[in-house]
Motif scaffolding. Structure first.
Motif, PDB file in Angstrom:
ATOM      1  N   GLY A 266      47.624  24.021 -32.345  1.00 20.29           N
ATOM      2  CA  GLY A 266      46.899  25.026 -31.590  1.00 20.29           C
ATOM      3  C   GLY A 266      45.590  24.542 -30.995  1.00 20.29           C
ATOM      4  N   PHE A 267      44.644  25.480 -30.845  1.00 16.34           N
ATOM      5  CA  PHE A 267      43.363  25.162 -30.223  1.00 16.34           C
ATOM      6  C   PHE A 267      42.520  24.240 -31.091  1.00 16.34           C
TER       7      PHE A 267
ATOM      8  N   GLY B 149      42.620  31.343 -30.190  1.00 16.35           N
ATOM      9  CA  GLY B 149      43.551  30.235 -30.021  1.00 16.35           C
ATOM     10  C   GLY B 149      44.956  30.664 -29.663  1.00 16.35           C
ATOM     11  N   MET B 150      45.924  29.841 -30.075  1.00 10.22           N
ATOM     12  CA  MET B 150      47.318  30.074 -29.723  1.00 10.22           C
ATOM     13  C   MET B 150      47.873  31.333 -30.347  1.00 10.22           C
TER      14      MET B 150
ATOM     15  N   ARG C 232      50.807  36.020 -29.124  1.00  7.80           N
ATOM     16  CA  ARG C 232      51.001  37.466 -29.274  1.00  7.80           C
ATOM     17  C   ARG C 232      51.102  38.151 -27.919  1.00  7.80           C
ATOM     18  N   LEU C 233      50.238  37.762 -26.981  1.00  5.59           N
ATOM     19  CA  LEU C 233      50.261  38.385 -25.662  1.00  5.59           C
ATOM     20  C   LEU C 233      51.535  38.036 -24.898  1.00  5.59           C
ATOM     21  N   LEU C 234      51.963  36.774 -24.981  1.00  6.87           N
ATOM     22  CA  LEU C 234      53.216  36.383 -24.317  1.00  6.87           C
ATOM     23  C   LEU C 234      54.406  37.119 -24.908  1.00  6.87           C
ATOM     24  N   ASN C 235      54.371  37.317 -26.217  1.00  2.56           N
ATOM     25  CA  ASN C 235      55.463  38.035 -26.872  1.00  2.56           C
ATOM     26  C   ASN C 235      55.452  39.517 -26.503  1.00  2.56           C
ATOM     27  N   LYS C 236      54.252  40.106 -26.446  1.00  2.00           N
ATOM     28  CA  LYS C 236      54.129  41.542 -26.191  1.00  2.00           C
ATOM     29  C   LYS C 236      54.494  41.915 -24.763  1.00  2.00           C
ATOM     30  N   TYR C 237      54.077  41.086 -23.785  1.00  2.00           N
ATOM     31  CA  TYR C 237      54.228  41.466 -22.382  1.00  2.00           C
ATOM     32  C   TYR C 237      55.348  40.732 -21.650  1.00  2.00           C
ATOM     33  N   PHE C 238      55.790  39.600 -22.189  1.00  2.00           N
ATOM     34  CA  PHE C 238      56.839  38.839 -21.498  1.00  2.00           C
ATOM     35  C   PHE C 238      58.018  38.511 -22.411  1.00  2.00           C
ATOM     36  N   ALA C 239      58.008  39.044 -23.646  1.00  2.00           N
ATOM     37  CA  ALA C 239      59.098  38.863 -24.603  1.00  2.00           C
ATOM     38  C   ALA C 239      59.377  37.396 -24.908  1.00  2.00           C
ATOM     39  N   VAL C 240      58.330  36.560 -24.824  1.00  2.00           N
ATOM     40  CA  VAL C 240      58.469  35.150 -25.187  1.00  2.00           C
ATOM     41  C   VAL C 240      58.229  35.024 -26.685  1.00  2.00           C
TER      42      VAL C 240
ATOM     43  N   SER D 125      56.399  29.716 -27.882  1.00  2.00           N
ATOM     44  CA  SER D 125      55.168  29.408 -27.140  1.00  2.00           C
ATOM     45  C   SER D 125      54.295  28.421 -27.915  1.00  2.00           C
ATOM     46  N   ALA D 126      54.194  28.598 -29.232  1.00  2.00           N
ATOM     47  CA  ALA D 126      53.414  27.665 -30.049  1.00  2.00           C
ATOM     48  C   ALA D 126      54.060  26.288 -30.066  1.00  2.00           C
ATOM     49  N   LEU D 127      55.397  26.263 -30.118  1.00  2.00           N
ATOM     50  CA  LEU D 127      56.116  24.990 -30.134  1.00  2.00           C
ATOM     51  C   LEU D 127      55.883  24.211 -28.847  1.00  2.00           C
ATOM     52  N   VAL D 128      55.956  24.886 -27.699  1.00  2.00           N
ATOM     53  CA  VAL D 128      55.755  24.213 -26.414  1.00  2.00           C
ATOM     54  C   VAL D 128      54.331  23.675 -26.317  1.00  2.00           C
ATOM     55  N   PHE D 129      53.347  24.485 -26.700  1.00  2.00           N
ATOM     56  CA  PHE D 129      51.952  24.050 -26.639  1.00  2.00           C
ATOM     57  C   PHE D 129      51.723  22.823 -27.522  1.00  2.00           C
ATOM     58  N   ASN D 130      52.204  22.886 -28.761  1.00  2.00           N
ATOM     59  CA  ASN D 130      51.990  21.773 -29.692  1.00  2.00           C
ATOM     60  C   ASN D 130      52.768  20.530 -29.277  1.00  2.00           C
TER      61      ASN D 130
END
Length: 289
Positions: free
Chosen positions: A43-44, A137-138, A143-151, A156-161
């Protein structure tokens, strides 16, 4: 402005305390294990460590500045309560990393760094999340990607890391990146155990015609709550009943014995649940998002 009730104040107090305790553990893991061994975390924090190693920038200051743009998103999308929790968590985490754990431990093994550093960091993050704290941080982005875009939060954490570790491997070599990955895996496992509990819950779905007897036996012999739903067989079209309960993993064999004793013809499925929230022994309290 509505005054917070006792339950909300209690929730905020738990979130603040868990943030302080968890941040201290994360700071100890970072300063005692990751920094001396030149490893990243996820993460961050990992991104801040990368800037620290390559450009010499102050670790805690970079972490705080990276999170500042997220405060506006938290306020607009998650509410004022989450904003204050996030600001408090980010400040406490940054100060803990800046001032805690600035001494050396007598160890030389990379295995010690990976296992002990990863475990302490994972325990710290787990305590923060379980108590309802936020350190930015991530966690916020996921949470926001999951809430608004169902990711998926995990995706999302895996891609970032993955991107972070690839850059780190290109700069410092594959060996140190693999050690970082091992430490992050240990941290993730410990985080899951602390956040969700060692004894993960199981959801039971029992289709039976003897729902009253089975429900009564689970209540009296196992001591777990039960919900009974009306059901209908898709093939036969005949009415039936579905008994639903969430129990500890060690209670599953006892309930299987109850079902087999009362209704051997029943259909029962068992699935692992990621989290259980609400009133109940050993369950998480329901928290505002």
């Amino acid at each position: 402005m509505k005054k917070p009730d006792k339950e909300e104040l209690r929730s905020l107090g738990i979130a603040a305390l868990s943030t302080v305790v968890g941040s201290v553990l994360c700071a100890l893991a970072t300063n005692l294990f990751f920094v001396p061994s030149h490893l990243l975390s996820s993460g961050f924090t990992g991104l801040s460590l990368l800037f620290n190693y390559t450009l010499g920038w102050n670790l805690s200051l970079v972490y705080f500045l990276l999170n500042v743009p997220l405060f506006f998103l938290v306020w607009k999308m998650m509410g004022r309560r989450s904003l204050w929790i996030c600001i408090f968590g980010t400040v406490v985490f940054s100060l803990a990393v800046e001032f805690i754990g600035r001494f050396e431990l007598p160890f030389e093994s990379d295995l010690t760094t990976v296992l002990l550093g990863g475990a302490i960091y994972g325990a710290g993050v787990g305590i923060i999340l379980r108590g309802g704290g936020l350190t930015g941080g991530m966690d916020i982005i996921s949470r926001l990607l999951n809430k608004y875009f169902a990711v998926s939060m995990g995706l999302s954490a895996l891609v970032f890391n993955a991107v972070l570790f690839f850059i780190f491997a290109f700069i410092d070599g594959i060996d140190i990146a693999v050690l970082t990955l091992a430490a992050v895996i240990v941290s993730t496992v410990v985080n899951n155990y602390v956040n969700e509990g060692i004894d993960k819950r199981r959801a039971l779905f029992i289709v039976t015609e003897k729902e009253d007897e089975i429900s009564a036996a689970i209540l009296s012999e196992v001591g777990r709550g039960v919900t009974v739903l009306d059901a209908r067989g898709a093939y036969t079209g005949e009415p039936n009943h579905l008994v639903y309960s969430v129990v500890s993993s060690w209670q599953v064999p006892r309930i299987k014995g109850i079902v087999n004793r009362i209704d051997p013809a029943a259909f029962m499925s068992v699935s692992e649940v990621a989290g259980v929230y609400g009133k109940g022994r050993g369950f998480h309290r329901m928290k505002e998002e």
